[in-house]
Motif scaffolding. Structure first.
Motif, short mmCIF file in Angstrom:
data_model
loop_
_atom_site.label_atom_id
_atom_site.label_comp_id
_atom_site.label_asym_id
_atom_site.label_seq_id
_atom_site.Cartn_x
_atom_site.Cartn_y
_atom_site.Cartn_z
N PHE B 152 98.24 86.57 21.17
CA PHE B 152 98.22 86.59 23.15
C PHE B 152 98.32 85.22 22.99
CE2 PHE B 152 95.95 86.15 26.61
CZ PHE B 152 97.25 86.76 27.61
N ALA B 153 98.15 84.58 24.49
CA ALA B 153 97.60 83.51 24.44
C ALA B 153 97.84 82.88 26.64
CB ALA B 153 98.54 81.93 23.64
N GLY B 154 96.98 82.42 26.86
CA GLY B 154 97.31 83.00 28.52
C GLY B 154 96.40 82.57 28.97
N PRO B 155 95.91 82.04 29.94
CA PRO B 155 94.89 82.01 31.09
C PRO B 155 94.52 83.46 31.18
CG PRO B 155 96.88 81.27 32.63
CD PRO B 155 97.86 81.59 30.91
N ARG B 156 93.29 83.10 31.45
CA ARG B 156 92.66 84.64 31.53
C ARG B 156 91.35 84.33 32.24
NH1 ARG B 156 94.94 89.67 30.33
NH2 ARG B 156 96.88 88.84 31.36
N GLU B 157 90.80 85.76 32.84
CA GLU B 157 89.44 85.31 33.60
C GLU B 157 88.38 85.06 32.46
OE1 GLU B 157 86.11 87.51 35.06
OE2 GLU B 157 86.82 87.77 33.10
N ASP B 158 87.30 84.17 33.26
CA ASP B 158 86.25 84.23 32.01
C ASP B 158 85.91 85.14 32.08
OD1 ASP B 158 84.56 83.07 30.32
OD2 ASP B 158 84.38 80.90 31.41
N PRO B 159 85.56 85.64 30.18
CA PRO B 159 84.80 86.73 29.66
C PRO B 159 83.12 86.44 30.15
CG PRO B 159 85.94 85.89 28.32
CD PRO B 159 86.09 85.40 29.33
N PHE B 160 82.92 85.38 30.52
CA PHE B 160 81.36 85.11 30.38
C PHE B 160 80.46 85.21 31.59
CE2 PHE B 160 78.06 81.87 30.12
CZ PHE B 160 77.25 82.20 29.33
N PHE B 161 79.04 85.63 31.16
CA PHE B 161 78.82 86.00 32.66
C PHE B 161 77.10 85.14 32.47
CE2 PHE B 161 78.86 89.56 30.18
CZ PHE B 161 78.24 90.38 30.45
N PHE B 162 76.58 84.37 34.42
CA PHE B 162 75.59 84.47 33.44
C PHE B 162 74.90 83.63 34.23
CE2 PHE B 162 72.72 80.49 30.68
CZ PHE B 162 71.76 81.01 31.33
N ASP B 163 73.39 83.81 35.59
CA ASP B 163 73.27 83.16 36.41
C ASP B 163 72.71 81.86 35.70
OD1 ASP B 163 72.17 81.56 38.79
OD2 ASP B 163 71.05 83.79 39.33
N PHE B 164 73.72 80.84 35.82
CA PHE B 164 73.49 78.96 35.14
C PHE B 164 72.68 78.32 36.07
CE2 PHE B 164 73.86 75.93 32.71
CZ PHE B 164 73.08 76.17 31.57
N VAL B 165 72.78 78.71 37.16
CA VAL B 165 72.10 77.71 38.23
C VAL B 165 70.92 77.88 38.30
CG1 VAL B 165 71.84 77.31 41.07
CG2 VAL B 165 74.58 77.81 39.86
N GLN B 166 70.08 79.52 38.33
CA GLN B 166 69.15 79.39 38.12
C GLN B 166 68.66 78.72 36.69
OE1 GLN B 166 67.57 80.70 40.79
NE2 GLN B 166 65.03 81.14 40.28
N TYR B 167 68.88 78.87 36.13
CA TYR B 167 68.46 78.73 34.58
C TYR B 167 68.65 77.19 35.03
CZ TYR B 167 68.20 78.10 29.56
OH TYR B 167 67.87 77.86 28.47
N GLY B 168 68.91 76.44 35.34
CA GLY B 168 69.23 75.48 35.43
C GLY B 168 67.77 74.67 36.18
N GLU B 169 67.59 75.21 37.20
CA GLU B 169 65.99 75.46 38.08
C GLU B 169 65.00 75.53 37.58
OE1 GLU B 169 67.13 75.23 41.92
OE2 GLU B 169 67.99 73.79 40.81
N ILE B 170 65.28 77.06 36.63
CA ILE B 170 63.98 77.25 35.92
C ILE B 170 63.55 75.89 34.98
CG2 ILE B 170 63.36 78.79 33.54
CD1 ILE B 170 64.76 80.90 35.37
N LEU B 171 64.83 75.48 34.29
CA LEU B 171 64.65 73.97 33.19
C LEU B 171 63.90 72.94 33.73
CD1 LEU B 171 67.54 73.71 30.73
CD2 LEU B 171 65.37 75.42 30.34
N ALA B 172 64.63 73.23 35.17
CA ALA B 172 64.25 71.61 36.09
C ALA B 172 62.88 72.21 36.30
CB ALA B 172 65.04 71.64 37.32
N GLY B 173 61.82 73.23 36.03
CA GLY B 173 60.56 73.52 37.21
C GLY B 173 60.86 73.43 38.39
N ASN B 174 61.84 74.22 38.64
CA ASN B 174 62.09 74.68 39.99
C ASN B 174 62.03 76.33 40.78
OD1 ASN B 174 62.49 71.50 40.84
ND2 ASN B 174 64.66 71.83 39.97
N ALA B 175 61.88 76.91 39.53
CA ALA B 175 61.93 78.02 40.03
C ALA B 175 60.25 78.62 38.98
CB ALA B 175 63.30 78.72 38.87
N PRO B 176 59.51 78.52 39.47
CA PRO B 176 58.10 78.81 38.74
C PRO B 176 58.47 80.72 38.53
CG PRO B 176 57.45 78.63 40.85
CD PRO B 176 58.65 77.88 40.75
N GLY B 177 59.12 81.66 39.55
CA GLY B 177 59.06 82.90 39.72
C GLY B 177 60.11 83.21 38.52
#
Lengths: 211, 231
Positions: B152-177
């Motif tokens: 099979f080859a073709g466009p598909r829904e991206d199966p990956f899932f992750f709250d990457f926005v919040q991870y970025g905030e954590i790494l940036a020191g903006n999300a102590p919680g």
């Protein structure tokens, strides 16, 4: 000069053809107009030179060109390895290093990055200290079980493959931040996104239709 | 709606954080491949619906916008995607499956003896094992060869899932919680280009034990995917 030669050749050919036609009193008078499958030209209802159409053999499929040298630009085994542990300036190098050479090249910098991410790291749920853990991760190949359950982690089996549904982020976070029993730093050991936003098929090709 | 939220999230993070924000799994993992047709976003390997088979999925060109005509999601004819399988724990591939687009189809090759263990590859057209027309959203195409491989080859829904926005905030020191509960899937509503191959295990051969130091008797393949560009 070349044009003159060309014209001369054509004239010679046509002259010889005329000679053939005129000297052959027995033909049907239509030699020049006859369409055959070996006359070297695309005529009649042929779709190519001497092929296709109602009378000739089908034309061969045009050969595809698969030639050339292909040079590596990206590589991936386990999820997030280069993203999390690759350091600025080394991420591109990681992608163009073959797995058998990755451990020697990147393990020590991976270990430094692990300790920067979690300065309190001692060991993890798998019982791996920082050196052993990053040694496993630096050689970026995904383990896939020959038989039985394939999963990144399902509560029992660990690192025997990767399913579409596996929450690989939580597994990674627990192993990095969770400490020896997975209970340390609970605000960092799950992103609280536990599944995909589309449902996968149980049949080939498994991945879901695009939005 | 999802797209709007996605773009708003990017704007909220600011340009400096953008490069951090958009990388996860292997999406845009390094400067040289970010946003290019060789960028591998994810790799999956699992037992098939038929337990005698293994399935390999390589996704490339991630974060294709939702609602975007999938005709715009195009495999690059100059990019060769390779599934590498090592059976002897030396991290050198023993089996190799190659995939490359030509015209409207994806062509697959499996050299019988693999002499291409480095960073440069060629294609031997005589080793072709399959071909499948590239799918669209409405025209889903799969193929099977005589040995039981599926393609099979073709466009598909991206199966990956992750709250990457919040991870970025954590790494940036903006999300102590730490992370939010519930989190927000940064990859919701985005598409990728998928190449899927289902392979009878009998065609791969058996791996030797020893890959996993924690479970040394387990028979495990070492598998990875590579993307290579025609020079």
């Amino acid at each position: 000069m070349k044009t003159y030669k060309y014209i001369t050749i054509i004239v010679v050919i046509f002259t010889s053809l005329l000679f053939v036609q005129c000297s052959d009193d027995d033909d049907n008078g239509n030699v020049l107009g006859e369409v055959t499958c070996d006359d070297g030209i695309k005529n009649g209802d042929e779709t190519g030179i001497d092929c296709g159409g109602s009378a000739c053999e089908p034309c061969a499929v045009e050969a595809l060109d698969f030639s050339g040298n292909f040079q590596q630009e990206d590589q991936m085994g386990r999820p997030g390895i280069n993203t999390v542990f690759g350091t600025t300036g080394m991420k591109d190098a990681f992608n163009v290093t073959i797995p058998s050479e990755m451990g020697a090249a990147f393990q020590s910098s991976f270990e430094s990055n692990l300790m920067a991410l979690n300065p309190d790291y001692t060991t993890n749920l798998l019982g791996l200290d920082a050196t052993v853990f990053t040694t496993v991760l630096a050689s970026d190949a995904l383990w896939v079980a020959e038989t039985g359950v394939t999963t990144y982690y399902n509560g029992t089996e660990v690192l025997t493959g990767r399913n579409l549904t596996d929450d690989v982020i939580d597994v990674s976070l627990i192993l990095i931040f969770g400490g020896p029993d997975g209970s340390e730093k609970p605000t960092l050991t799950s992103d609280f996104v536990s599944s995909n936003d589309a449902t996968f098929s149980t049949s080939f090709p498994y991945v879901a239709s695009p939005f | 709606m999802k797209k709007t939220k996605f773009l708003a999230a990017i704007g909220g993070l600011g340009l400096a954080a953008l490069s951090v924000f958009l990388i996860a799994a292997d999406h845009i993992d390094a400067p040289a491949v970010a946003g290019t047709s060789t960028d591998i976003t994810d790799f999956y390997a699992f037992q098939g619906e038929n337990p005698d088979n293994l399935v390999f999925v390589a996704n490339v060109q991630g974060l294709l916008a939702p609602g975007q005509p999938t005709e715009q999601a195009i495999f690059d004819e100059n990019v060769l995607v390779e599934f590498n399988i090592d059976k002897t724990n030396d991290l050198v591939e023993d089996e190799l499956i190659q995939a490359i687009k030509r015209n409207d189809s994806m062509y697959f090759f499996m050299p019988t003896t693999n002499s291409q263990t480095g960073l440069t590859s060629t294609i031997n057209a005589a080793t072709q094992i399959g071909v499948v027309k590239i799918s669209t959203t409405t025209d889903v195409q799969t193929s099977t060869n005589d040995d039981g491989f599926k393609f099979f080859a073709g466009p598909r829904e991206d199966p990956f899932f992750f709250d990457f926005v919040q991870y970025g905030e954590i790494l940036a020191g903006n999300a102590p919680g730490g992370f939010n509960n519930p989190g927000s899937d940064t990859f919701a509503g985005t598409n990728v280009l998928s190449i899927v191959v289902e392979v009878p295990k009998s065609k791969l051969g058996s791996p030797t034990p020893g890959a996993n130091p924690l479970n040394p008797s387990a028979r495990l393949y070492n598998a990875w995917v590579e993307a290579k560009r025609k020079q």
